[in-house]
Design a protein around this motif. Structure first.
Motif, PDB file in Angstrom:
ATOM      1  N   ALA A 289     -37.870  95.338  15.214  1.00  0.00           N
ATOM      2  CA  ALA A 289     -37.047  94.713  16.245  1.00  0.00           C
ATOM      3  C   ALA A 289     -35.695  94.316  15.725  1.00  0.00           C
ATOM      4  CB  ALA A 289     -37.760  93.498  16.825  1.00  0.00           C
ATOM      5  N   ASN A 290     -35.620  93.988  14.442  1.00  0.00           N
ATOM      6  CA  ASN A 290     -34.359  93.558  13.843  1.00  0.00           C
ATOM      7  C   ASN A 290     -33.507  94.721  13.356  1.00  0.00           C
ATOM      8  OD1 ASN A 290     -34.802  90.847  14.251  1.00  0.00           O
ATOM      9  ND2 ASN A 290     -35.969  90.629  12.340  1.00  0.00           N
ATOM     10  N   ALA A 291     -34.059  95.900  13.356  1.00  0.00           N
ATOM     11  CA  ALA A 291     -33.301  97.068  12.915  1.00  0.00           C
ATOM     12  C   ALA A 291     -33.019  97.962  14.122  1.00  0.00           C
ATOM     13  CB  ALA A 291     -34.089  97.841  11.866  1.00  0.00           C
ATOM     14  N   VAL A 292     -31.772  98.056  14.534  1.00  0.00           N
ATOM     15  CA  VAL A 292     -31.394  98.870  15.699  1.00  0.00           C
ATOM     16  C   VAL A 292     -31.675 100.345  15.404  1.00  0.00           C
ATOM     17  CG1 VAL A 292     -29.489  99.534  17.200  1.00  0.00           C
ATOM     18  CG2 VAL A 292     -29.643  97.192  16.333  1.00  0.00           C
ATOM     19  N   ALA A 293     -32.298 101.014  16.381  1.00  0.00           N
ATOM     20  CA  ALA A 293     -32.618 102.432  16.174  1.00  0.00           C
ATOM     21  C   ALA A 293     -31.335 103.241  16.059  1.00  0.00           C
ATOM     22  CB  ALA A 293     -33.470 102.938  17.345  1.00  0.00           C
TER      23      ALA A 293
ATOM     24  N   ASP B 119     -19.937 102.245   3.550  1.00  0.00           N
ATOM     25  CA  ASP B 119     -19.603 100.888   3.120  1.00  0.00           C
ATOM     26  C   ASP B 119     -20.688  99.942   3.649  1.00  0.00           C
ATOM     27  OD1 ASP B 119     -18.314  98.869   1.868  1.00  0.00           O
ATOM     28  OD2 ASP B 119     -16.563  98.824   3.212  1.00  0.00           O
ATOM     29  N   ILE B 120     -20.741  98.739   3.051  1.00  0.00           N
ATOM     30  CA  ILE B 120     -21.720  97.732   3.455  1.00  0.00           C
ATOM     31  C   ILE B 120     -20.979  96.425   3.709  1.00  0.00           C
ATOM     32  CG2 ILE B 120     -23.769  96.407   2.775  1.00  0.00           C
ATOM     33  CD1 ILE B 120     -24.528  98.705   0.925  1.00  0.00           C
ATOM     34  N   ARG B 121     -21.242  95.855   4.918  1.00  0.00           N
ATOM     35  CA  ARG B 121     -20.614  94.580   5.254  1.00  0.00           C
ATOM     36  C   ARG B 121     -21.716  93.553   5.567  1.00  0.00           C
ATOM     37  NH1 ARG B 121     -17.819  95.409  10.100  1.00  0.00           N
ATOM     38  NH2 ARG B 121     -19.081  93.945  11.333  1.00  0.00           N
ATOM     39  N   ILE B 122     -21.538  92.366   5.009  1.00  0.00           N
ATOM     40  CA  ILE B 122     -22.540  91.313   5.200  1.00  0.00           C
ATOM     41  C   ILE B 122     -21.882  90.173   5.972  1.00  0.00           C
ATOM     42  CG2 ILE B 122     -24.149  89.743   4.077  1.00  0.00           C
ATOM     43  CD1 ILE B 122     -24.122  91.610   1.668  1.00  0.00           C
ATOM     44  N   ASP B 123     -22.436  89.798   7.083  1.00  0.00           N
ATOM     45  CA  ASP B 123     -21.930  88.714   7.918  1.00  0.00           C
ATOM     46  C   ASP B 123     -22.903  87.537   7.886  1.00  0.00           C
ATOM     47  OD1 ASP B 123     -19.826  90.367   8.618  1.00  0.00           O
ATOM     48  OD2 ASP B 123     -20.772  91.048  10.488  1.00  0.00           O
ATOM     49  N   GLY B 124     -22.355  86.339   7.944  1.00  0.00           N
ATOM     50  CA  GLY B 124     -23.192  85.150   8.062  1.00  0.00           C
ATOM     51  C   GLY B 124     -23.378  84.374   6.766  1.00  0.00           C
ATOM     52  N   LEU B 125     -22.755  84.843   5.667  1.00  0.00           N
ATOM     53  CA  LEU B 125     -22.924  84.141   4.396  1.00  0.00           C
ATOM     54  C   LEU B 125     -22.022  82.910   4.332  1.00  0.00           C
ATOM     55  CD1 LEU B 125     -23.037  87.112   1.850  1.00  0.00           C
ATOM     56  CD2 LEU B 125     -24.967  85.816   2.777  1.00  0.00           C
TER      57      LEU B 125
ATOM     58  N   ASP C 113     -33.364  84.828   9.074  1.00  0.00           N
ATOM     59  CA  ASP C 113     -33.258  85.977   9.983  1.00  0.00           C
ATOM     60  C   ASP C 113     -32.340  87.016   9.356  1.00  0.00           C
ATOM     61  OD1 ASP C 113     -33.872  87.376  12.327  1.00  0.00           O
ATOM     62  OD2 ASP C 113     -31.954  86.796  13.217  1.00  0.00           O
ATOM     63  N   VAL C 114     -32.710  88.289   9.537  1.00  0.00           N
ATOM     64  CA  VAL C 114     -31.920  89.400   9.015  1.00  0.00           C
ATOM     65  C   VAL C 114     -31.854  90.487  10.080  1.00  0.00           C
ATOM     66  CG1 VAL C 114     -31.676  91.167   7.231  1.00  0.00           C
ATOM     67  CG2 VAL C 114     -32.643  88.935   6.643  1.00  0.00           C
ATOM     68  N   GLU C 115     -30.648  90.934  10.417  1.00  0.00           N
ATOM     69  CA  GLU C 115     -30.462  92.044  11.358  1.00  0.00           C
ATOM     70  C   GLU C 115     -29.568  93.088  10.728  1.00  0.00           C
ATOM     71  OE1 GLU C 115     -28.952  90.750  15.070  1.00  0.00           O
ATOM     72  OE2 GLU C 115     -30.674  89.435  15.520  1.00  0.00           O
ATOM     73  N   MET C 116     -29.821  94.377  11.074  1.00  0.00           N
ATOM     74  CA  MET C 116     -29.005  95.479  10.566  1.00  0.00           C
ATOM     75  C   MET C 116     -28.503  96.317  11.729  1.00  0.00           C
ATOM     76  SD  MET C 116     -30.806  96.734   7.054  1.00  0.00           S
ATOM     77  CE  MET C 116     -30.980  95.590   5.690  1.00  0.00           C
TER      78      MET C 116
ATOM     79  N   GLU D 113     -28.703  82.130   6.937  1.00  0.00           N
ATOM     80  CA  GLU D 113     -29.208  81.511   5.710  1.00  0.00           C
ATOM     81  C   GLU D 113     -30.162  80.364   6.016  1.00  0.00           C
ATOM     82  OE1 GLU D 113     -25.929  80.178   3.416  1.00  0.00           O
ATOM     83  OE2 GLU D 113     -25.320  82.180   2.761  1.00  0.00           O
ATOM     84  N   ARG D 114     -31.172  80.246   5.157  1.00  0.00           N
ATOM     85  CA  ARG D 114     -31.992  79.048   5.214  1.00  0.00           C
ATOM     86  C   ARG D 114     -31.156  77.876   4.712  1.00  0.00           C
ATOM     87  NH1 ARG D 114     -37.431  80.156   5.880  1.00  0.00           N
ATOM     88  NH2 ARG D 114     -38.092  82.298   5.382  1.00  0.00           N
ATOM     89  N   PRO D 115     -31.395  76.674   5.212  1.00  0.00           N
ATOM     90  CA  PRO D 115     -30.617  75.522   4.733  1.00  0.00           C
ATOM     91  C   PRO D 115     -30.984  75.175   3.298  1.00  0.00           C
ATOM     92  CG  PRO D 115     -32.352  74.804   6.222  1.00  0.00           C
ATOM     93  CD  PRO D 115     -32.348  76.305   6.273  1.00  0.00           C
ATOM     94  N   SER D 116     -30.063  74.534   2.593  1.00  0.00           N
ATOM     95  CA  SER D 116     -30.338  74.055   1.242  1.00  0.00           C
ATOM     96  C   SER D 116     -30.772  72.586   1.318  1.00  0.00           C
ATOM     97  CB  SER D 116     -29.104  74.180   0.348  1.00  0.00           C
ATOM     98  OG  SER D 116     -28.054  73.362   0.840  1.00  0.00           O
TER      99      SER D 116
END
Length: 800
Positions: free
Chosen positions: A15-19, A27-33, A73-76, A89-92
């Motif tokens: 469900a978290n990986a769009v078909a 290239d690889i981009r990471i959002d939400g960090l 949560d992780v989505e691609m 991210e999980r809280p610290s």
């Protein structure tokens, strides 16, 4: 269930990986960090630029990022050929607070929480919090606290942080209401439960905590129950079942155990099989059970341990001795076989020291009796441990062995020590009607700069005396253990400022001595000293008995050169708080010919510690001191002429004293024994001395003590176990009785004049230093002693 869980996980990942169609990642981009760096994510990501990316690869990447526990949560997704990863991210954990814990220390709780990743600065995972809750509840259940509740509170903070507050309500320990052993016909309930650690409430429960239920205590009691029967011949005894029930309010426990006593068995024969190493005749001497005896498990275990012990002293460090009983139920006999497996003989490759941050390795190594390159010996290991404990530098000493990797015949011995202060900075402030304000200070170090040498410097002052002294001792002048020491001192005393006998002294002294080891437990002390003591007496004020002595002597300044010879036999197993062994010592100090007064003094002491079970330790000590003059003494006759004649009495300035915080407790320091008459009584009348110049009868309480040439002291002490204190090196409490006194000379000794006291004493290695507090009551005294009785006595210092 496992298959369903796997399917659900796979569905959530999909469900978290769009078909999308497979593509090559440009290239690889990471959002939400926010807190975690992109580089950290790339390290865990199983895909790189230029890789072919499919749905299977997407699921594998999502699973890898979830496994880090960094993200909730992780989505691609895909933008052209760019792989876009969106994370939450999980809280610290910004703050972790623990409240309400008493039974378990907070540092222990935090240590356990940190091991599962729950500590300040770590990522917060609620699943970990749930596991902690269950683990803490289990720990409290094991302590018998079934009313415990663990309530974790999570407070959200800014910047994706949380504050954790773990509130613990421990509740009270469930009390044992009833213990019921079913099936015992030979022995009564009281007989078999006497040694139980668990029990119902009695008048000592506040101290022993026996009525507090614990799973570990119950397991130990069932083992004691089995030993009780098996040590009395019941070789087939068994515990069929145990049942523990708790009342609805979780405050009372009911324990039931069903047992099968079986029959009494007799040993029919004893065999020794296997590789015996030593002649069977030799090993037979270590067998504590023989044919015809009742079966006794303690004797069987003792035999196994004795054989293992003697083999371990020959290098067989991993020897096994397995007892195999063969029961004949018809004849009710046991055929015992001890199988001996010595294993490979090993020698010690290396002795390694750990924990000695201040003490040099050589100081520890010279105490070791287990040497590198020699066969392993458990006896030498045990003796080495005792020698290290006797130094007084270490709070704890543990010695372990480990096989050298890749070998069968080598071990390394690791000596782990926990250092404690071997020095002290002591200050004392006191007041008495005789001395006024007393100030004292001393600095001592028994492990100077970690070398094992000792030194001390001290000073003391009051209204009537001033003292300064210094000493130094090197216990290993030679490799064989011969030590050398030096002492120097100076003192000025003016007893005229008090109600003591009116005279003053000014003394200087220097001495040196050698400590010579003879055996593992015995040593000699040989010394030589020089001293000069000026004694000022005042006609009309000083007691006549002292004036007569000085007039007969004809000298105001006393010069001495003294020879010392002493012997010690020390078998104690510790320095601060021994529990077994003892000390015997005899020493003689002789003012050699050429001294102003030729005299000698002999001191003897013998003490011993006995563990008597249950943590109790019995201590007995006896001391005696005797002094006299010898040879032909030059003295002044009534015409002022010097002539040789009979020896004078023992010099009064060398007398022994009795009473005090380290002597006959319950009496003020030095107040027991002979007293010199001087001054007036309560009515203002001059005190009249007896025919020998000493005070007796009703005048005794008005005179002042000057000690005597003979002294005896006896002490019996029972050290008590403290359930809340595991380390006896920190504190000990004892019940004691002291008996003793000082006498003018040996001929004056009368048992009826002995004084006695009893009480309770606390010895505590406190942060301010060694602290001794005594509460004592004289149980044998004279009416004249009452002004000198002292119920509470203490002494303390400050460590550095």
């Amino acid at each position: 269930m496992k298959r369903i869980a796997a399917l659900l996980l796979l569905a959530s990942l999909s469900a978290n990986a769009v078909a999308f169609e497979p593509f090559v990642v440009s290239d690889i981009r990471i959002d939400g960090l926010s807190r975690i760096s992109a580089g950290t994510v790339y390290n865990y990501l199983p895909v790189n630029k230029g890789d072919q990316f499919t749905e299977d690869e997407a699921q594998r990447a999502i699973r890898a990022l979830y496994d880090t526990h960094f993200f909730s949560d992780v989505e691609m997704s895909r933008e052209g050929n760019i792989l876009v990863i969106k994370v939450i991210e999980r809280p610290s954990i910004a703050k972790l607070t623990i409240r309400g814990n008493k039974d378990i220390k907070e540092e222990d709780l935090r240590k356990g929480l940190k091991e599962i990743g729950l500590s300040e600065g770590e990522t917060f995972d609620r699943l970990s919090l749930d596991r902690v809750k269950q683990e803490l509840i289990t720990q409290y259940y094991n302590r018998g606290k079934y009313n415990v509740s663990i309530d974790p509170h999570v407070t959200r903070l800014d910047r994706n942080r949380v504050a954790l507050d773990i509130e613990i309500r421990e509740g009270k320990v469930a009390k044992i209401k009833e213990i019921n052993v079913v099936g015992n016909t030979t022995f009564t309930d009281k007989q078999i439960e006497d040694n139980f650690e668990s029990g119902t409430t009695n008048w000592m429960s506040w101290y022993s905590k026996n009525d507090q239920y614990s799973r570990e205590k119950l397991s130990g009691d069932l083992e004691k129950l089995q030993s009780y029967y098996m040590n009395r011949g019941y070789a087939d005894f068994g515990v069929d079942s145990t049942q523990v029930t708790i009342s609805p309010d979780k405050r009372e426990m009911y324990i039931a155990a069903s047992i099968k006593e079986g029959e009494v068995y007799t040993v029919s024969d004893v065999h020794l099989l296997g590789k015996l190493i030593l002649p069977e005749k030799t090993l037979r001497q270590l067998v504590f059970v023989k044919a015809g005896d009742k079966f006794n498990r303690a004797a069987v275990e003792g035999t196994s341990n004795a054989i293992k012990g003697i083999l371990s002293n020959l290098g067989f460090a991993y020897a096994k001795v397995t007892p195999v009983p063969k029961l004949d139920k018809e004849k009710r006999t046991v055929d015992l076989t001890f199988y001996v497996e010595p294993g490979q003989r090993v020698y010690v490759r290396r002795v390694i020291f750990q924990g000695n941050t201040r003490t040099e390795d050589d100081v520890l190594r010279r105490q070791m009796r287990q040497l590198e390159g020699s066969w392993y010996s458990q006896a030498m290991i045990d003796r080495s441990k005792i020698r290290l404990q006797q130094l007084g530098y270490f709070k704890k000493v543990d010695i372990d062995k480990q096989r050298v990797p890749g070998t069968q015949d080598q071990v390394d011995v690791t000596v782990k020590v926990e250092e404690q202060s071997a020095g002290s900075l002591q200050f004392g402030v006191g007041y008495s009607q005789y001395s006024g304000i007393i100030l004292s200070a001393s600095v001592s170090q028994n492990n100077f700069l970690g070398t094992g040498d000792s030194f001390s410097v001290g000073a003391e002052t009051s209204t009537y005396y001033k003292r300064v002294n210094a000493s130094y001792y090197n216990p290993f002048l030679t490799d064989s253990g011969i030590g050398i020491g030096y002492t120097v001192g100076y003192s000025k005393t003016d007893y005229g400022n008090t109600n003591f006998a009116n005279y003053a002294t000014s003394a200087k002294s220097f001495s040196t001595f050698l400590g010579i080891p003879i055996t593992e437990f015995d040593s000699l002390r040989v010394g030589l000293g020089l001293s000069s003591n000026k004694i000022n007496l005042y006609p009309g004020y000083s007691p006549q008995v002292l004036l007569d002595y000085q007039n007969a002597l004809g000298h105001q300044t006393i010069h001495e050169w003294t020879g010392t010879l002493g012997w010690n036999h020390d078998t104690r197993n510790g320095y601060w708080a021994p529990t077994r062994g003892g000390l015997m010592s005899v020493s003689t100090d002789v003012a050699l010919p050429g001294s102003t007064v030729q005299h000698f003094r002999v001191s003897a002491e013998a003490n011993h510690y006995w563990p008597i079970g249950g943590g109790f330790v019995l201590y007995l000590d006896g001391q005696a001191q005797y002094g006299a003059t010898y040879g032909s003494q030059t003295y002044k006759n009534s015409f002022g002429q010097y002539q040789a004649g009979q020896p004078l009495d023992y010099p009064f300035w060398q007398n022994f004293y009795s009473g005090g915080v380290r002597d006959v407790r319950g009496f003020q320091d030095n107040t027991l024994g002979p007293r010199v008459c001087s001054g007036t009584d309560a009515s203002g009348h001059a005190i009249q001395p007896g025919s020998n110049g000493y005070c007796t009868g009703s005048y005794y309480q008005y005179a002042q003590p000057i000690g005597g040439a003979f002294k005896v002291l006896g002490t019996s002490e029972l050290y008590l176990p403290l359930p809340f204190l595991k380390d006896i090196n920190t504190a000990r409490v004892s019940l004691f009785m002291d008996v003793g006194n000082a006498y003018k000379d040996y001929q004056s000794f009368k048992a009826g004049d002995l004084r006695a006291s009893a009480g309770i004493s606390l010895h505590w290695q406190a942060p301010i230093g060694p602290l001794i507090i005594n509460f004592a009551t004289p149980i044998r005294s004279k009416p004249a002693d009452r002004p000198y009785e002292e119920r509470i006595q203490f002494t303390f210092g400050s460590q550095f």
